[in-house]
Design an enzyme around this catalytic site. Structure first.
Site, PDB file in Angstrom:
ATOM      1  N   THR A  16       0.813  -1.217   0.000  1.00 41.40           N
ATOM      2  CA  THR A  16       0.000   0.000   0.000  1.00 41.40           C
ATOM      3  C   THR A  16       0.845   1.264   0.000  1.00 41.40           C
ATOM      4  O   THR A  16       0.520   2.249  -0.673  1.00 41.40           O
ATOM      5  CB  THR A  16      -0.911  -0.010   1.253  1.00 41.40           C
ATOM      6  OG1 THR A  16      -1.804  -1.114   1.125  1.00 41.40           O
ATOM      7  CG2 THR A  16      -1.704   1.266   1.379  1.00 41.40           C
ATOM      8  N   ASP A  64       1.443  -6.459  -4.621  1.00 38.42           N
ATOM      9  CA  ASP A  64       0.587  -6.469  -3.446  1.00 38.42           C
ATOM     10  C   ASP A  64       1.034  -7.708  -2.683  1.00 38.42           C
ATOM     11  O   ASP A  64       1.093  -8.813  -3.251  1.00 38.42           O
ATOM     12  CB  ASP A  64      -0.877  -6.600  -3.891  1.00 38.42           C
ATOM     13  CG  ASP A  64      -1.833  -6.507  -2.706  1.00 38.42           C
ATOM     14  OD1 ASP A  64      -1.629  -7.258  -1.736  1.00 38.42           O
ATOM     15  OD2 ASP A  64      -2.780  -5.713  -2.765  1.00 38.42           O
ATOM     16  N   SER A  65       1.366  -7.562  -1.405  1.00 41.32           N
ATOM     17  CA  SER A  65       2.017  -8.687  -0.710  1.00 41.32           C
ATOM     18  C   SER A  65       1.089  -9.870  -0.518  1.00 41.32           C
ATOM     19  O   SER A  65       1.538 -10.943  -0.112  1.00 41.32           O
ATOM     20  CB  SER A  65       2.600  -8.237   0.626  1.00 41.32           C
ATOM     21  OG  SER A  65       1.611  -8.125   1.614  1.00 41.32           O
ATOM     22  N   SER A  66      -0.191  -9.708  -0.831  1.00 38.82           N
ATOM     23  CA  SER A  66      -1.062 -10.881  -0.762  1.00 38.82           C
ATOM     24  C   SER A  66      -0.659 -11.910  -1.826  1.00 38.82           C
ATOM     25  O   SER A  66      -1.051 -13.070  -1.749  1.00 38.82           O
ATOM     26  CB  SER A  66      -2.536 -10.480  -0.902  1.00 38.82           C
ATOM     27  OG  SER A  66      -2.709  -9.714  -2.062  1.00 38.82           O
ATOM     28  N   THR A  96       1.537  -4.775   3.965  1.00 39.72           N
ATOM     29  CA  THR A  96       1.312  -5.207   5.352  1.00 39.72           C
ATOM     30  C   THR A  96       0.683  -6.597   5.445  1.00 39.72           C
ATOM     31  O   THR A  96       0.840  -7.278   6.456  1.00 39.72           O
ATOM     32  CB  THR A  96       0.409  -4.211   6.106  1.00 39.72           C
ATOM     33  OG1 THR A  96      -0.872  -4.171   5.476  1.00 39.72           O
ATOM     34  CG2 THR A  96       1.019  -2.833   6.143  1.00 39.72           C
ATOM     35  N   ASP A  97      -0.036  -7.025   4.386  1.00 39.92           N
ATOM     36  CA  ASP A  97      -0.808  -8.267   4.525  1.00 39.92           C
ATOM     37  C   ASP A  97       0.059  -9.473   4.879  1.00 39.92           C
ATOM     38  O   ASP A  97      -0.307 -10.271   5.731  1.00 39.92           O
ATOM     39  CB  ASP A  97      -1.601  -8.549   3.240  1.00 39.92           C
ATOM     40  CG  ASP A  97      -2.820  -7.640   3.134  1.00 39.92           C
ATOM     41  OD1 ASP A  97      -3.238  -7.075   4.167  1.00 39.92           O
ATOM     42  OD2 ASP A  97      -3.354  -7.490   2.013  1.00 39.92           O
ATOM     43  N   GLN A 285      -4.436 -22.015  18.361  1.00 43.83           N
ATOM     44  CA  GLN A 285      -5.262 -20.986  17.716  1.00 43.83           C
ATOM     45  C   GLN A 285      -5.369 -19.737  18.586  1.00 43.83           C
ATOM     46  O   GLN A 285      -5.803 -18.693  18.115  1.00 43.83           O
ATOM     47  CB  GLN A 285      -6.659 -21.543  17.446  1.00 43.83           C
ATOM     48  CG  GLN A 285      -6.625 -22.628  16.406  1.00 43.83           C
ATOM     49  CD  GLN A 285      -7.989 -23.192  16.082  1.00 43.83           C
ATOM     50  OE1 GLN A 285      -9.010 -22.552  16.312  1.00 43.83           O
ATOM     51  NE2 GLN A 285      -8.016 -24.384  15.543  1.00 43.83           N
ATOM     52  N   CYS A 286      -5.020 -19.847  19.875  1.00 40.89           N
ATOM     53  CA  CYS A 286      -5.044 -18.657  20.747  1.00 40.89           C
ATOM     54  C   CYS A 286      -3.825 -17.800  20.426  1.00 40.89           C
ATOM     55  O   CYS A 286      -2.714 -18.318  20.374  1.00 40.89           O
ATOM     56  CB  CYS A 286      -4.938 -19.051  22.218  1.00 40.89           C
ATOM     57  SG  CYS A 286      -6.234 -20.136  22.780  1.00 40.89           S
TER      58      CYS A 286
HETATM   59  N1  ASP Z   1      -2.689  -5.520   0.259  1.00 46.52           N
HETATM   60  C1  ASP Z   1      -1.622  -4.650   0.688  1.00 46.52           C
HETATM   61  C2  ASP Z   1      -0.325  -5.458   0.682  1.00 46.52           C
HETATM   62  O1  ASP Z   1      -0.131  -6.252   1.561  1.00 46.52           O
HETATM   63  C3  ASP Z   1      -1.905  -4.154   2.051  1.00 46.52           C
HETATM   64  C4  ASP Z   1      -0.864  -3.225   2.638  1.00 46.52           C
HETATM   65  O2  ASP Z   1       0.235  -3.048   2.174  1.00 46.52           O
HETATM   66  O3  ASP Z   1      -1.206  -2.624   3.662  1.00 46.52           O
HETATM   67  O4  ASP Z   1       0.477  -5.278  -0.200  1.00 46.52           O
END
Ligand code: ASP
Length: 347
Positions: A16, A64-66, A96-97, A285-286
């Protein structure tokens, strides 16, 4: 020039932070270095003047890190290994993902790192009103200029977390990351950064690079799976994952302190996978606390099936560690021993 005087290295991978609006939604924009330098130039003059120098290297295909896979973790670690000697510290700009997965994987690949590597990103693009991007980059640069930091860390919203203990914690808040089972390594205080004493990696785990950069390609497409249990899960469903002969290892996310259903068929599937040499490990899972397999009868089946105890490891750390160990030419006993040994402060 002493190593401390060398400019920092900033590696831009996407996310992002560097995105712009497109007709299909946010996507990585072009001309990133000029945009980043412009955003940092807009900081108040004293903060601008205090910024450490840096050299920026952009990924040829910011993502996009996804979309990241173990192949991306491998490429990034090799890039750092090829360049780190010329820099006092490294900042990785990342979406961030899956930031916590990349940070965890880098820690296992770059063992013994003798300088800071700080991964950061942002919840809003550089040019968005009120963006957290300039301050996150500024803070990451300051942390990356601290020679006392000798590990992979995540810097986000003024806080410094151990990379291999970090999880994305919030979908929208600026304070989107946490390390639920490990205290902060440092913090931004006004315009300064502080490292908390006694929280960095133990001496024997840092300061003498012994990078392990195995080829992740054979595992990059489904070699290791993550299986989160739910009430009512059946042996048939677990078998659908574990009987796959391309699978080499799996992380099980089990109940509370380390329990699974007392179902002989399900435990039989786990034992069969272990017997075939698949490396199985369990975490809870906790999000908070550790597991101890076998404290309840409901967990003894995991021990009998040869499942390794991940204690308080994050799923990100446990899975990237399985990938890392399975990518190396080790025998099963050595892989199991290393999984149970803290390598980079992950357990
Ligand atoms: N979908 C974005 C990514 O992980 C989200 C982000 O960067 O906040 O690349």
């Amino acid at each position: 020039m002493t190593s401390a005087d060398r400019p920092l290295l900033v590696l831009y991978t996407g996310g992002t932070l560097g995105m712009v609006e497109t007709p299909r939604g946010l996507a990585p924009g072009s001309d990133f270095e000029a945009r980043l330098r412009r955003a940092l130039d807009a900081l108040p003059p004293a903060r601008r003047a205090a910024l450490p120098d840096f050299t920026l290297v952009e990924s040829p295909t910011p993502i996009d890190s996804s979309a990241a896979t173990p192949a991306d973790w491998q490429r990034l670690a090799r890039e750092v290994a090829a360049r780190y000697r010329d820099h006092a510290g490294i900042v990785v700009l990342h979406g961030t993902d899956t930031l916590a997965w990349t940070a965890s994987s880098l820690a296992f690949q770059l063992q013994g790192l003798d300088r800071p590597l700080v991964v950061t990103g942002a919840m809003l693009p550089l040019e968005a009103p009120g963006s957290d991007a300039p301050a996150n980059v500024e803070t990451a640069l300051h942390f990356a200029a601290q020679p006392a930091l000798q590990e992979v860390a995540v810097g986000f919203c003024g806080r410094l977390l151990r990379g291999v203990r970090t999880r994305k914690w919030h979908t929208r808040a600026a304070d989107a990351f946490d390390s639920p089972n490990y205290p902060l390594l440092g913090e931004r205080v006004d315009d300064d950064v502080v490292l908390y004493p006694g929280r960095g990696l133990e001496t024997r785990q840092r300061g003498a690079p012994r990078f392990e950069l195995p080829d992740y390609a054979p595992l990059a497409e489904g070699g290791v799976a993550r299986l989160v249990l739910w009430p009512g899960i059946t042996a048939r469903q677990v078998a659908a994952w574990l009987d796959d002969d391309r699978l080499r290892g799996a992380l099980l996310e089990v109940w509370g302190g380390g329990n699974v259903p007392d179902d002989p068929a399900l435990l039989g599937v786990l034992a069969r996978a272990s017997g075939e040499g698949k490396l199985l490990a369990a975490v809870s899972q906790c999000p908070l606390g550790s597991i101890a397999l076998g404290s309840y009868a409901a967990g003894q089946g995991l021990v009998d099936a040869g499942v390794l105890c991940g204690e308080a490891m994050t799923p990100e750390a446990a899975l990237t560690k399985l990938v890392h160990l399975l990518a190396q030419p080790l025998d099963d006993a050595e892989r199991r021993r290393r999984f149970l040994t803290p390598l980079v402060g992950e357990r």
